[in-house]
Motif scaffolding. Structure first.
Motif, short mmCIF file in Angstrom:
data_model
loop_
_atom_site.label_atom_id
_atom_site.label_comp_id
_atom_site.label_asym_id
_atom_site.label_seq_id
_atom_site.Cartn_x
_atom_site.Cartn_y
_atom_site.Cartn_z
N ARG A 221 -1.70 14.22 1.16
CA ARG A 221 -0.48 14.20 0.39
C ARG A 221 -0.03 15.58 -0.07
O ARG A 221 1.12 15.77 -0.42
N PRO A 260 -11.73 3.36 3.02
CA PRO A 260 -10.92 2.14 3.07
C PRO A 260 -9.46 2.50 2.83
O PRO A 260 -9.14 3.31 1.97
N PRO A 262 -5.94 0.71 2.01
CA PRO A 262 -5.26 -0.54 1.72
C PRO A 262 -4.16 -0.80 2.75
O PRO A 262 -3.37 0.08 3.06
N ARG A 267 -9.89 -6.18 4.94
CA ARG A 267 -10.81 -6.45 3.86
C ARG A 267 -12.09 -7.07 4.38
O ARG A 267 -12.07 -7.95 5.24
N LEU C 196 -20.88 0.78 0.91
CA LEU C 196 -19.93 -0.34 0.82
C LEU C 196 -20.21 -1.38 1.90
O LEU C 196 -20.19 -2.59 1.64
N HIS C 215 -12.81 2.74 -10.42
CA HIS C 215 -11.48 3.26 -10.70
C HIS C 215 -10.74 3.48 -9.38
O HIS C 215 -9.58 3.82 -9.38
N ALA C 218 -8.58 1.61 -3.78
CA ALA C 218 -8.71 1.41 -2.34
C ALA C 218 -10.06 0.77 -2.04
O ALA C 218 -10.16 -0.14 -1.21
N VAL C 219 -11.09 1.22 -2.73
CA VAL C 219 -12.43 0.65 -2.54
C VAL C 219 -12.45 -0.80 -3.03
O VAL C 219 -12.96 -1.69 -2.35
N GLU C 221 -9.95 -2.85 -3.33
CA GLU C 221 -9.13 -3.70 -2.45
C GLU C 221 -9.92 -4.09 -1.20
O GLU C 221 -9.80 -5.18 -0.69
N HIS C 222 -10.74 -3.14 -0.73
CA HIS C 222 -11.48 -3.39 0.50
C HIS C 222 -12.55 -4.47 0.31
O HIS C 222 -12.80 -5.26 1.21
N SER C 241 -6.89 -10.62 -4.49
CA SER C 241 -6.70 -9.37 -3.75
C SER C 241 -5.54 -9.47 -2.76
O SER C 241 -4.85 -8.49 -2.51
N ASP C 242 -5.36 -10.66 -2.20
CA ASP C 242 -4.28 -10.79 -1.23
C ASP C 242 -2.93 -10.53 -1.89
O ASP C 242 -2.01 -10.03 -1.27
N PHE C 245 -1.33 -6.16 -3.60
CA PHE C 245 -0.39 -5.13 -3.20
C PHE C 245 1.05 -5.61 -3.13
O PHE C 245 1.97 -4.86 -3.41
N LEU C 256 -0.98 1.88 -11.04
CA LEU C 256 -2.30 2.17 -10.48
C LEU C 256 -2.25 2.15 -8.96
O LEU C 256 -2.81 3.02 -8.28
N VAL C 260 -2.82 5.39 -5.76
CA VAL C 260 -3.80 5.46 -4.68
C VAL C 260 -3.25 6.39 -3.61
O VAL C 260 -2.16 6.18 -3.08
N THR C 262 -3.44 7.39 -0.13
CA THR C 262 -3.96 7.09 1.20
C THR C 262 -3.79 8.33 2.07
O THR C 262 -2.89 9.12 1.84
#
Lengths: 332, 299, 331
Positions: A221, A260, A262, A267, C196, C215, C218-219, C221-222, C241-242, C245, C256, C260, C262
């Protein structure tokens, strides 16, 4: 004035340890233009922080730094006298550290600490320095800036302290900012704000920034250019867009598969991994350092590793020119 | 299967064991080695005093008074000469090592037990326990050790036992302070929380999770307090309120020699030098132990 | 709410509050700090509940309460429908085990790996020395460590290996619930993914229920099947979780998620419009704790605390989504 104002070639850092030499950084090259953000990304032990400290001339005498070239706007940093380095540090190049609590002196008010560098390097009065401090605190988004000058570091939250650190780094109007994991100790929401702030300031003031991080998300980013370090070597460099869209080195590709994402990684499905651990860098290091963990390692990885240029400014070191990557894409 | 996620054999075990590292650091530390060797020698001398001493340390001989040591023209009959009662000085020094070591070791052990118990309890339980212990430490620190010891000895009369007990009950403050701080630090480690979450009882936590991790600090304080106790005994004996004659104590020997100091300075210098060497050796060892057991605290 | 008649949840929190007294400054007066404020939460068997929030939101306090390391000031914790107070500490330890954040501090440096992993068995007096050794060897194998590590010490291992040891220790008693408190945030990226994956595999193999505190959204959510978002001691949103987002409702959850980062170049750093300061939990804002940072805040938000309202299969605590107050509107 040349276009490239930070030019590093063949930077090597050796640390004598009990029973040998730790070859922490081995022959890395990079360059930086004004207004650019270079992200050096790597895991622990990659030598990314040592590299930044070497640039600032902050490594102890025991640690040996060599380079074919390490020029900052025409000044050879390695040949500079301690006096010259001191006048560069804090004035023309400054640094932001990871832990704002330990980087600020608890015994002085933030006003004193902000003004110190400026009073030291520039011929200004206290009033002028104070005005600049207030100005910068406002710029980094601190409210009631004037009243903050009298506060001590412990009276501020982590996010505020990091803003103060940034303001401090900007006091003398530096041309280069080196930020070593500036947001790692902060919450994600604060991280986004601090990063935005840094990038905006760099653009606005025409500075250059080297941002050191382990977080690929931050790199993607923020960076214009990316340098991926592994165990003391630069394995891949290039424009952020190129490196993230078409990563070439097996390590870069491995790292990107590890996180991971999103919406992208499914998942519960296993994430990619990189097996093994970073090898010891004490003693002779030869061939590709990543070969012990690489799925595509072959016998040739023990020899000299060629550099490939898949695109303009995009470079990586691997025995596989691009074949391994194509094979992998076909397999996927 | 879970273990297919990584090939474990590729992850090498790094580094030597903590034991190997410790051994390397111990034998690589000059101060520690010098201190330890000297202290071991003194201990051996003390243990084998009856075999090593050429004479009975109590045997008086009025004809052989104030014989000089060999290096001042004396004879090998009395290598370090004789004192004002004609007792062999070397033999008294050798037996004196027993007194010094015994006082140092027992006093340090007594105060160690008291101080560690208080410090660990204060550090682990905090709250009221901590408040009480901190108060007791402050009370103790407000008392001048030598004056209190003098007063007690003056009331109870001087003897080896009294001196040991007085020192033992006075020197626990540093144990309490250091153990309290170390315990507070270790208590916050997550392995203590993990053991609690497993269901470990409080005594078990203290003994198996906390004690092993504060032991290094304890050992350092033990050596320092041993040296402290030995010096205090010498001081008390010198003032005539410690070990009583005719027991051979180094402090007492300095005291007995002080009247003749101007004419026969060796009477004071020899026991003084031995005392100095012993305390120096203990302190070297203490400093060395601190260095090798907590290398992360150096630099 | 009505399905309580079915099998009870593996873990349930009912109106948990935890208040500490803190002293401000040297001579400051003692003031209460409410770290967890009337929290109710359910964790169904086999679920992975992600608990997210900024530092100071109370998520670690909640974990300590669940592990029996701290008593709640009020409220109760139920395991399989039974109140925690009724069960003794040892019985609780068999069912709930922790994995901590820092594998450098969670293993006793003076103990060998075999001693560390077998400690639960020894405390609970399960089996003799030989069977304990075998259990340790088996468990190390499960977490991907060779038997030869048994006689080594934590200082000889890498961070990832240590975290595997911590996982082996947590699982050797075959607990039902594992509280993972930021289990990967101290690890390198490449090691994080190994751990993980391991946690995911172990869950399938042993039918574990996880409370996964992190915190890093992304982790979470996975790994998580459901996510609870905590702010200033309250669970402000609890969502599957579904839905996280695309259907998260609370402005804080949305902020929050926006934060994230990505690894997609060209997107730049998002503007979360959160303002900066996380409020001081000693002086929480009036009304909704989030209102000073919320871009939708109205007068109502500073005056009155929102109540939990059902949202999708969970709940949300925000005036925007409360049918009775939403009419006062955002703009």
């Amino acid at each position: 004035m040349t276009d490239t104002f930070l030019d590093v070639k063949g930077l090597t850092i050796d640390i004598p340890v009990g029973g040998g030499t730790l070859h922490a950084v081995r022959g890395i090259d990079f360059e930086l233009k004004r207004g650019e953000v270079l992200c050096i990304v790597g895991e622990s032990g990659s030598g990314k922080s040592l590299t930044s400290l070497a640039l600032m001339g902050l490594l102890g005498r025991r640690i040996k730094v060599r380079a074919e070239r390490m020029d900052f706007d025409g000044t050879a940093l390695l040949d500079a006298s301690p006096r010259q380095m001191r006048s560069l540090r804090g004035a023309r190049m400054s640094m932001i550290f990871q832990e704002p609590m330990t980087s600020l002196n608890p015994a002085y008010t933030i006003g004193d600490q902000l003004m110190e560098a400026m009073l030291l390097h520039r011929d200004v009065s206290r009033a002028e320095a104070r005005a600049r401090a207030v100005d910068l605190l406002e710029k980094v988004g601190i409210t009631a800036a004037a009243s903050r000058l009298g506060q001590y570091p412990h009276q501020l939250s982590g996010g505020l302290r990091q803003r103060v650190m940034i303001a401090m780094a900007l006091m003398c109007g530096p041309e280069l900012i080196i930020a070593d994991e500036p947001t790692t100790a902060l919450d994600v929401t604060i991280q986004a704000q601090i990063l935005r702030l840094l990038v905006d300031l760099v653009r606005e003031m025409g500075m250059a920034m080297i941002l050191i991080t382990h977080d690929l998300g931050v790199v993607a980013r923020v960076a214009d250019k990316v340098a991926v370090m592994y165990a003391g070597e630069l394995v891949e460099t290039g424009l952020a867009a190129d490196v993230f869209r078409a990563p070439m080195h097996p390590y870069t590709r491995g790292l990107l598969r590890c996180i991971p994402q999103p919406g992208k990684s499914r998942r519960g499905e296993p994430l990619g991994t990189i097996r093994g651990i970073v090898p010891s860098l004490v003693g002779e290091v030869s061939g590709c350092v990543f070969r012990t963990r690489c799925d595509e390692a072959v016998a040739a990885c023990r020899g000299t590793i060629p550099q490939h240029w898949p695109g303009d400014g995009h470079a990586f070191r691997c025995v596989h020119a691009s074949g391994a990557r194509i094979a992998e894409q076909e397999g996927a | 299967m879970a273990n297919t996620t990584v090939d474990p054999l590729l992850e090498e075990i790094i580094g030597p064991t903590p034991g190997q590292l410790l051994r390397k650091r111990v034998f690589g530390h000059q101060g520690l080695m010098i201190g330890a060797v000297v202290l071991v020698l003194i201990t051996l001398v003390a243990l084998f005093a009856p075999q090593l001493a050429p004479h009975d340390p109590y045997a008086q001989s009025l004809v052989a008074r104030m014989k000089p040591p060999v290096f001042l023209g004396g004879t090998w009959e009395h290598p370090l000469g004789t004192d004002h009662l004609g007792r062999d000085y070397l033999s008294r020094l050798i037996y004196g090592a027993r007194v010094s070591l015994m006082i140092g070791a027992i006093a340090a052990a007594i105060s160690g037990v008291i101080g560690t118990a208080m410090g660990v309890a204060a550090g682990y339980f905090g709250g009221r326990v901590d408040a009480v212990v901190t108060f007791l430490i402050n009370v103790r620190l407000a008392m001048p050790v030598v004056l209190v010891a003098l007063a007690v000895v003056a009331i109870l009369g001087g003897s080896l036992t009294v001196v040991i007990m007085v020192l033992g009950f006075l020197l626990w403050d540093r144990f309490a302070v250091v153990m309290r701080a170390s315990t507070r630090q270790v208590r916050e480690r997550e392995y203590v929380a993990a053991a609690r979450a497993i269901g470990a009882s409080t005594p078990r936590l203290l003994l198996t999770e906390i004690m092993p991790n504060i032991l290094n600090n304890l050992i350092v304080v033990v050596t320092l307090e041993m040296a402290h106790a030995i010096l205090l005994e010498a001081a008390l004996s010198f003032l005539g309120l410690g070990v009583q004659p005719p027991t051979p104590s180094w402090g007492l020997m300095v005291s007995e020699g002080k009247n003749m100091m101007l004419f026969e300075p060796w009477l004071v210098l020899i026991p003084g030098a031995v005392l100095f060497v012993m305390v120096l050796a203990i302190n070297l060892m203490g400093d060395g132990l601190r260095d090798v057991t907590a290398p992360e605290n150096r630099n | 709410m009505l399905d309580a008649a079915k099998t009870p949840p593996a873990l349930e929190l009912r109106n948990i509050t935890k208040t500490y007294t803190v002293k401000q400054g040297l001579i400051g007066k003692r003031r209460p700090l409410t770290a967890v404020r009337d929290v109710s939460l359910k964790l169904e068997k086999g679920e992975v509940l992600g608990l997210v929030g900024e530092s100071g939101c109370g998520k670690s306090t909640l974990a300590k309460i669940l592990l029996g390391l701290e008593p709640p000031t009020s409220g109760e914790v139920l395991v399989d429908g039974q109140a925690l107070g009724v069960q003794d500490r040892l019985a609780l330890a068999r069912r709930i085990q922790p994995i901590f954040q820092d594998p450098y501090s969670s293993l006793n440096p003076r103990k060998s790996i075999a001693d560390i992993v077998s400690l639960p068995l020894r405390i609970h007096g399960i089996g003799d020395a030989a069977s304990q050794q075998k259990a340790v060897r088996d468990m190390l194998d499960v977490v991907g460590l060779p038997p030869r590590v048994m006689n080594t010490f934590p200082s000889q291992m890498s961070g990832g290996q240590r975290q595997r040891v911590a996982i082996a220790r947590a699982l050797i008693m075959k607990p039902e619930i594992v509280i993972c408190d930021e289990p990967t945030s101290a690890l390198d990226v490449s090691v994080q993914s190994q751990i993980l994956n391991l946690l995911g595999d172990l869950r399938a193999e042993f039918g574990l229920t996880y409370l996964f505190i992190s915190h890093n959204l992304a982790v979470v959510e996975h790994l998580a099947t459901r996510v609870a978002v905590m702010y200033l001691g309250r669970i402000v949103e609890d969502v599957s979780s579904d839905d996280l987002f695309d259907a998260s409702a609370h402005p804080y959850t949305q902020a929050l998620l926006q934060s994230v980062l990505t690894p997609e170049p060209g997107l730049g750093v998002p503007d979360t419009q959160l303002g900066m300061a996380y409020p001081n939990p000693i002086d929480p804002p009036s009304g909704c704790g989030f209102h000073p940072r919320c871009r939708h805040a109205t007068n109502l938000c500073s005056a009155q605390a929102p109540r939990p309202v059902p949202h999708r299969d969970g709940h949300v605590e925000c005036h925007l989504h409360d049918p009775e107050t939403a009419m006062f509107g955002t703009d």
